[in-house]
Design an enzyme around this catalytic site. Sequence first.
Site, PDB file in Angstrom:
ATOM      1  N   ASN A  77     -20.148   3.453   9.616  1.00  0.00           N
ATOM      2  CA  ASN A  77     -19.899   2.086   9.604  1.00  0.00           C
ATOM      3  C   ASN A  77     -19.620   1.764  10.944  1.00  0.00           C
ATOM      4  O   ASN A  77     -20.211   0.430  11.035  1.00  0.00           O
ATOM      5  CB  ASN A  77     -18.449   2.234   8.911  1.00  0.00           C
ATOM      6  CG  ASN A  77     -18.432   2.509   7.413  1.00  0.00           C
ATOM      7  OD1 ASN A  77     -19.579   2.496   6.746  1.00  0.00           O
ATOM      8  ND2 ASN A  77     -17.305   2.534   6.767  1.00  0.00           N
TER       9      ASN A  77
ATOM     10  N   GLY B 203     -12.841   0.734   5.301  1.00  0.00           N
ATOM     11  CA  GLY B 203     -12.211   1.929   4.777  1.00  0.00           C
ATOM     12  C   GLY B 203     -12.916   3.252   4.873  1.00  0.00           C
ATOM     13  O   GLY B 203     -14.293   3.189   5.358  1.00  0.00           O
TER      14      GLY B 203
ATOM     15  N   TYR C  16       0.639  -1.388  -0.091  1.00  0.00           N
ATOM     16  CA  TYR C  16      -0.138   0.060   0.076  1.00  0.00           C
ATOM     17  C   TYR C  16       0.782   1.195  -0.026  1.00  0.00           C
ATOM     18  O   TYR C  16       1.485   1.558   1.039  1.00  0.00           O
ATOM     19  CB  TYR C  16      -1.045  -0.011   1.176  1.00  0.00           C
ATOM     20  CG  TYR C  16      -1.915  -1.192   1.283  1.00  0.00           C
ATOM     21  CD1 TYR C  16      -2.293  -2.020   0.397  1.00  0.00           C
ATOM     22  CD2 TYR C  16      -2.437  -1.536   2.618  1.00  0.00           C
ATOM     23  CE1 TYR C  16      -3.051  -3.131   0.407  1.00  0.00           C
ATOM     24  CE2 TYR C  16      -3.385  -2.405   2.717  1.00  0.00           C
ATOM     25  CZ  TYR C  16      -3.513  -3.200   1.713  1.00  0.00           C
ATOM     26  OH  TYR C  16      -4.358  -4.337   1.716  1.00  0.00           O
TER      27      TYR C  16
ATOM     28  N   TRP D 137     -12.060  -8.271   3.262  1.00  0.00           N
ATOM     29  CA  TRP D 137     -11.844  -7.008   3.005  1.00  0.00           C
ATOM     30  C   TRP D 137     -13.006  -6.605   1.764  1.00  0.00           C
ATOM     31  O   TRP D 137     -13.488  -7.377   1.369  1.00  0.00           O
ATOM     32  CB  TRP D 137     -10.645  -6.717   2.150  1.00  0.00           C
ATOM     33  CG  TRP D 137     -10.194  -7.573   1.000  1.00  0.00           C
ATOM     34  CD1 TRP D 137      -9.716  -8.925   1.396  1.00  0.00           C
ATOM     35  CD2 TRP D 137     -10.450  -7.557  -0.307  1.00  0.00           C
ATOM     36  NE1 TRP D 137      -9.269  -9.720   0.185  1.00  0.00           N
ATOM     37  CE2 TRP D 137      -9.591  -8.712  -0.864  1.00  0.00           C
ATOM     38  CE3 TRP D 137     -10.937  -6.506  -1.171  1.00  0.00           C
ATOM     39  CZ2 TRP D 137      -9.715  -8.912  -2.235  1.00  0.00           C
ATOM     40  CZ3 TRP D 137     -10.661  -6.924  -2.640  1.00  0.00           C
ATOM     41  CH2 TRP D 137     -10.184  -7.934  -3.084  1.00  0.00           C
ATOM     42  N   SER D 138     -13.179  -5.150   1.706  1.00  0.00           N
ATOM     43  CA  SER D 138     -14.003  -4.706   0.842  1.00  0.00           C
ATOM     44  C   SER D 138     -15.800  -5.185   1.200  1.00  0.00           C
ATOM     45  O   SER D 138     -16.177  -5.618   0.343  1.00  0.00           O
ATOM     46  CB  SER D 138     -13.821  -4.935  -0.505  1.00  0.00           C
ATOM     47  OG  SER D 138     -14.669  -4.120  -1.277  1.00  0.00           O
TER      48      SER D 138
END
Length: 346
Positions: free
Chosen positions: A304, A294, A59, A210-211
């Site tokens: 979230n 994220g 990243y 993830w995502s």
Amino acid sequence: MESESMEYRYLGRSGLKVSVLSFGNMTSGWGDGTEQWNFECVDKCIRRGVNFFDTAEFYGLGIAETVLGRNFKQGGYDRDDLIITTKLAPSGFGIQGLSRKRIRQAIDHSLERMQLDYVDVLYLHRFDPEVPLEESIRIINEIIESDKAFYWGTSAFTPQQISECFAICEKHGWIPPIVEQCEYHMFERGIVERDYVPLFDQYGLGTTVWSPMCGGLLSGRYNDGNIPAGRLESSPFTALFRQWYDKHIGSRKEAAIKTLTGLKALADELGCSQAQLALSWVIKNPDVSTAIMGASASHHLDDNLGAVDVMKKLTPEVLARIEDLLGNRPAPSMHWRTFTPNPPRR
């Protein structure tokens, strides 16, 4: 420090208890001001009971690790309260891939960037077909023995590759992986709900998914089937987002709009946001150890974090309504003694 408003689960068959929501800084370090923004996210997460933080050497080619390490120093948090993980990639850092030489160097560089003595979990960030898996696992175990990492896992490995990891560890008496980091959300279900099920049952494998909102496609901002202006500009992840959009919305726009607007209506009935509904659906699955969040704006992160409370509203009746809207439950595997489908995992 645990929070009463957060749920915690064991990570695989380890003694690590991780918050069911976690924070990943994949987008950190791609522009001015991201370090302070990332700190605000990290600080807010910790104050709300999040204890799991995910990054990777890939990243920002190391910048994200540097940013996260500075954030922890700035906040002065108790290291013992945090679960910090990073991932080593087979490409992007020279020709040595996930060889013994490269992994030995890479962990030292990652720890230096994050200003840490150790990480809690070290991942192999994708399978490396050019290096014997046994070589990578051997050095991972040496790193654990030297206390530079405490556990290890895989990321985007196939079930067959993960099974090979366990077989190699059993053969040599090495420490096996405890976790797989994989994609999982309302639009992408097969690998968690069908393909990995034997690994959950046999090895107690944990997952750090993830995502969980498919790059934001499930957030409610794409319910008309269109991409908002500016979404594809100035981002290193434009190609990945475009791939998600084309697969899940662009190629089936009419059906996708019907699904997304149906989810919005259901979220309104439950008194939550569509993003909270999508995220709470992911963590409702007991095979999910933690879902990596994220955020592109502060209020998105606040929203979230409310998904833990929304999860309590997902009764069997509500889950059935979601299944009707999605219409994509993976075909169950067969029980070959009775020749009947196994029951759904969720």
